[in-house]
Design a protein around this motif. Sequence first.
Motif, PDB file in Angstrom:
ATOM      1  N   ILE A 169       0.847  -1.196   0.000  1.00  0.00           N
ATOM      2  CA  ILE A 169       0.000   0.000   0.000  1.00  0.00           C
ATOM      3  C   ILE A 169       0.880   1.243   0.000  1.00  0.00           C
ATOM      4  O   ILE A 169       2.053   1.173   0.369  1.00  0.00           O
ATOM      5  N   THR A 170       0.291   2.363  -0.428  1.00  0.00           N
ATOM      6  CA  THR A 170       0.974   3.654  -0.301  1.00  0.00           C
ATOM      7  C   THR A 170       0.698   4.135   1.106  1.00  0.00           C
ATOM      8  O   THR A 170      -0.328   4.774   1.378  1.00  0.00           O
ATOM      9  N   PHE A 171       1.598   3.801   1.995  1.00  0.00           N
ATOM     10  CA  PHE A 171       1.368   3.923   3.438  1.00  0.00           C
ATOM     11  C   PHE A 171       0.912   5.330   3.836  1.00  0.00           C
ATOM     12  O   PHE A 171      -0.001   5.481   4.647  1.00  0.00           O
ATOM     13  N   ALA A 172       1.516   6.345   3.276  1.00  0.00           N
ATOM     14  CA  ALA A 172       1.236   7.721   3.694  1.00  0.00           C
ATOM     15  C   ALA A 172      -0.215   8.128   3.423  1.00  0.00           C
ATOM     16  O   ALA A 172      -0.721   9.053   4.058  1.00  0.00           O
ATOM     17  N   LYS A 173      -0.889   7.447   2.522  1.00  0.00           N
ATOM     18  CA  LYS A 173      -2.267   7.791   2.186  1.00  0.00           C
ATOM     19  C   LYS A 173      -3.277   7.286   3.215  1.00  0.00           C
ATOM     20  O   LYS A 173      -4.437   7.704   3.210  1.00  0.00           O
ATOM     21  N   TYR A 174      -2.846   6.396   4.076  1.00  0.00           N
ATOM     22  CA  TYR A 174      -3.765   5.702   4.965  1.00  0.00           C
ATOM     23  C   TYR A 174      -3.797   6.290   6.371  1.00  0.00           C
ATOM     24  O   TYR A 174      -2.739   6.571   6.958  1.00  0.00           O
TER      25      TYR A 174
ATOM     26  N   SER B 281      -5.306   6.301  17.230  1.00  0.00           N
ATOM     27  CA  SER B 281      -5.409   6.579  15.797  1.00  0.00           C
ATOM     28  C   SER B 281      -4.454   7.686  15.430  1.00  0.00           C
ATOM     29  O   SER B 281      -4.208   8.594  16.227  1.00  0.00           O
ATOM     30  N   ILE B 282      -3.963   7.623  14.187  1.00  0.00           N
ATOM     31  CA  ILE B 282      -3.118   8.687  13.665  1.00  0.00           C
ATOM     32  C   ILE B 282      -3.520   8.910  12.212  1.00  0.00           C
ATOM     33  O   ILE B 282      -3.726   7.967  11.455  1.00  0.00           O
ATOM     34  N   SER B 283      -3.648  10.182  11.849  1.00  0.00           N
ATOM     35  CA  SER B 283      -4.151  10.506  10.515  1.00  0.00           C
ATOM     36  C   SER B 283      -3.086  10.294   9.445  1.00  0.00           C
ATOM     37  O   SER B 283      -1.893  10.177   9.731  1.00  0.00           O
ATOM     38  N   ARG B 284      -3.556  10.267   8.216  1.00  0.00           N
ATOM     39  CA  ARG B 284      -2.667  10.063   7.070  1.00  0.00           C
ATOM     40  C   ARG B 284      -1.676  11.218   6.936  1.00  0.00           C
ATOM     41  O   ARG B 284      -1.780  12.223   7.647  1.00  0.00           O
ATOM     42  N   GLY B 285      -0.710  11.028   6.030  1.00  0.00           N
ATOM     43  CA  GLY B 285       0.268  12.078   5.781  1.00  0.00           C
ATOM     44  C   GLY B 285       1.178  12.298   6.987  1.00  0.00           C
ATOM     45  O   GLY B 285       1.789  11.355   7.492  1.00  0.00           O
ATOM     46  N   ARG B 286       1.226  13.514   7.433  1.00  0.00           N
ATOM     47  CA  ARG B 286       2.142  13.870   8.524  1.00  0.00           C
ATOM     48  C   ARG B 286       1.653  13.389   9.877  1.00  0.00           C
ATOM     49  O   ARG B 286       2.395  13.488  10.863  1.00  0.00           O
ATOM     50  N   GLY B 287       0.455  12.882   9.927  1.00  0.00           N
ATOM     51  CA  GLY B 287      -0.027  12.319  11.181  1.00  0.00           C
ATOM     52  C   GLY B 287      -0.303  13.351  12.257  1.00  0.00           C
ATOM     53  O   GLY B 287      -0.057  13.100  13.441  1.00  0.00           O
ATOM     54  N   VAL B 288      -0.853  14.486  11.852  1.00  0.00           N
ATOM     55  CA  VAL B 288      -1.079  15.533  12.844  1.00  0.00           C
ATOM     56  C   VAL B 288      -2.316  15.258  13.692  1.00  0.00           C
ATOM     57  O   VAL B 288      -2.456  15.830  14.788  1.00  0.00           O
ATOM     58  N   GLY B 289      -3.218  14.416  13.190  1.00  0.00           N
ATOM     59  CA  GLY B 289      -4.416  14.092  13.957  1.00  0.00           C
ATOM     60  C   GLY B 289      -4.210  12.807  14.732  1.00  0.00           C
ATOM     61  O   GLY B 289      -4.060  11.735  14.149  1.00  0.00           O
ATOM     62  N   ILE B 290      -4.180  12.908  16.051  1.00  0.00           N
ATOM     63  CA  ILE B 290      -3.934  11.752  16.911  1.00  0.00           C
ATOM     64  C   ILE B 290      -5.015  11.679  17.985  1.00  0.00           C
ATOM     65  O   ILE B 290      -5.371  12.708  18.574  1.00  0.00           O
ATOM     66  N   LYS B 291      -5.503  10.471  18.228  1.00  0.00           N
ATOM     67  CA  LYS B 291      -6.511  10.258  19.269  1.00  0.00           C
ATOM     68  C   LYS B 291      -6.166   9.002  20.059  1.00  0.00           C
ATOM     69  O   LYS B 291      -5.573   8.070  19.519  1.00  0.00           O
ATOM     70  N   TYR B 292      -6.566   8.991  21.326  1.00  0.00           N
ATOM     71  CA  TYR B 292      -6.364   7.842  22.197  1.00  0.00           C
ATOM     72  C   TYR B 292      -7.644   7.531  22.956  1.00  0.00           C
ATOM     73  O   TYR B 292      -8.405   8.441  23.295  1.00  0.00           O
ATOM     74  N   VAL B 293      -7.827   6.271  23.260  1.00  0.00           N
ATOM     75  CA  VAL B 293      -8.883   5.925  24.207  1.00  0.00           C
ATOM     76  C   VAL B 293      -8.460   6.429  25.580  1.00  0.00           C
ATOM     77  O   VAL B 293      -7.247   6.487  25.886  1.00  0.00           O
ATOM     78  N   ASP B 294      -9.420   6.832  26.401  1.00  0.00           N
ATOM     79  CA  ASP B 294      -9.089   7.471  27.685  1.00  0.00           C
ATOM     80  C   ASP B 294      -8.169   6.615  28.551  1.00  0.00           C
ATOM     81  O   ASP B 294      -7.295   7.140  29.252  1.00  0.00           O
TER      82      ASP B 294
ATOM     83  N   LYS C 148      -6.722   2.394   6.915  1.00  0.00           N
ATOM     84  CA  LYS C 148      -7.985   2.770   6.303  1.00  0.00           C
ATOM     85  C   LYS C 148      -7.791   3.923   5.330  1.00  0.00           C
ATOM     86  O   LYS C 148      -7.138   4.924   5.654  1.00  0.00           O
ATOM     87  N   TRP C 149      -8.401   3.770   4.148  1.00  0.00           N
ATOM     88  CA  TRP C 149      -8.384   4.841   3.139  1.00  0.00           C
ATOM     89  C   TRP C 149      -9.712   4.789   2.398  1.00  0.00           C
ATOM     90  O   TRP C 149      -9.946   3.872   1.622  1.00  0.00           O
ATOM     91  N   GLY C 150     -10.582   5.742   2.675  1.00  0.00           N
ATOM     92  CA  GLY C 150     -11.905   5.718   2.089  1.00  0.00           C
ATOM     93  C   GLY C 150     -12.660   4.477   2.545  1.00  0.00           C
ATOM     94  O   GLY C 150     -12.790   4.221   3.740  1.00  0.00           O
TER      95      GLY C 150
END
Length: 116
Positions: A26-31, A49-62, A99-101
């Motif tokens: 897979i094109t890892f950076a897209k996912y 979770s970490i968002s695609r690309g630079r991964g600026v969107g990060i979330k954790y379970v409490d 995940k991508w789309g």
Amino acid sequence: VQLQASGGGLVQTGGSLRLSCEASGITFAKYDMDWYRQAPGKQRELVASISRGRGVGIKYVDSVKGRFTISRDNAKSTLSLQMNELEPEDTAVYYCHAKWGNVDYWGQGTLVTVSS
């Protein structure tokens, strides 16, 4: 497509482990990438979770906030999860997820066991 998770093992309470997930095909950076876990007798749970690309969107379970850190290295097509201050409740099989789309892929899982 393959998501190869590694780094699980047996650790005492308060210890640390670092999980890795190496992606191929897979094109890892897209996912967008996630770590899930499933404890015996329980449903699979989204841990981080970490968002695609630079991964600026990060979330954790409490339950893992302040103890776990998710990161990605797009050049190496690798997702990581640094787990510190581990507790027996963290015992589970940990899975990486891409995940991508409408397309998604799962890794085979790596077992983390935290002894009390």
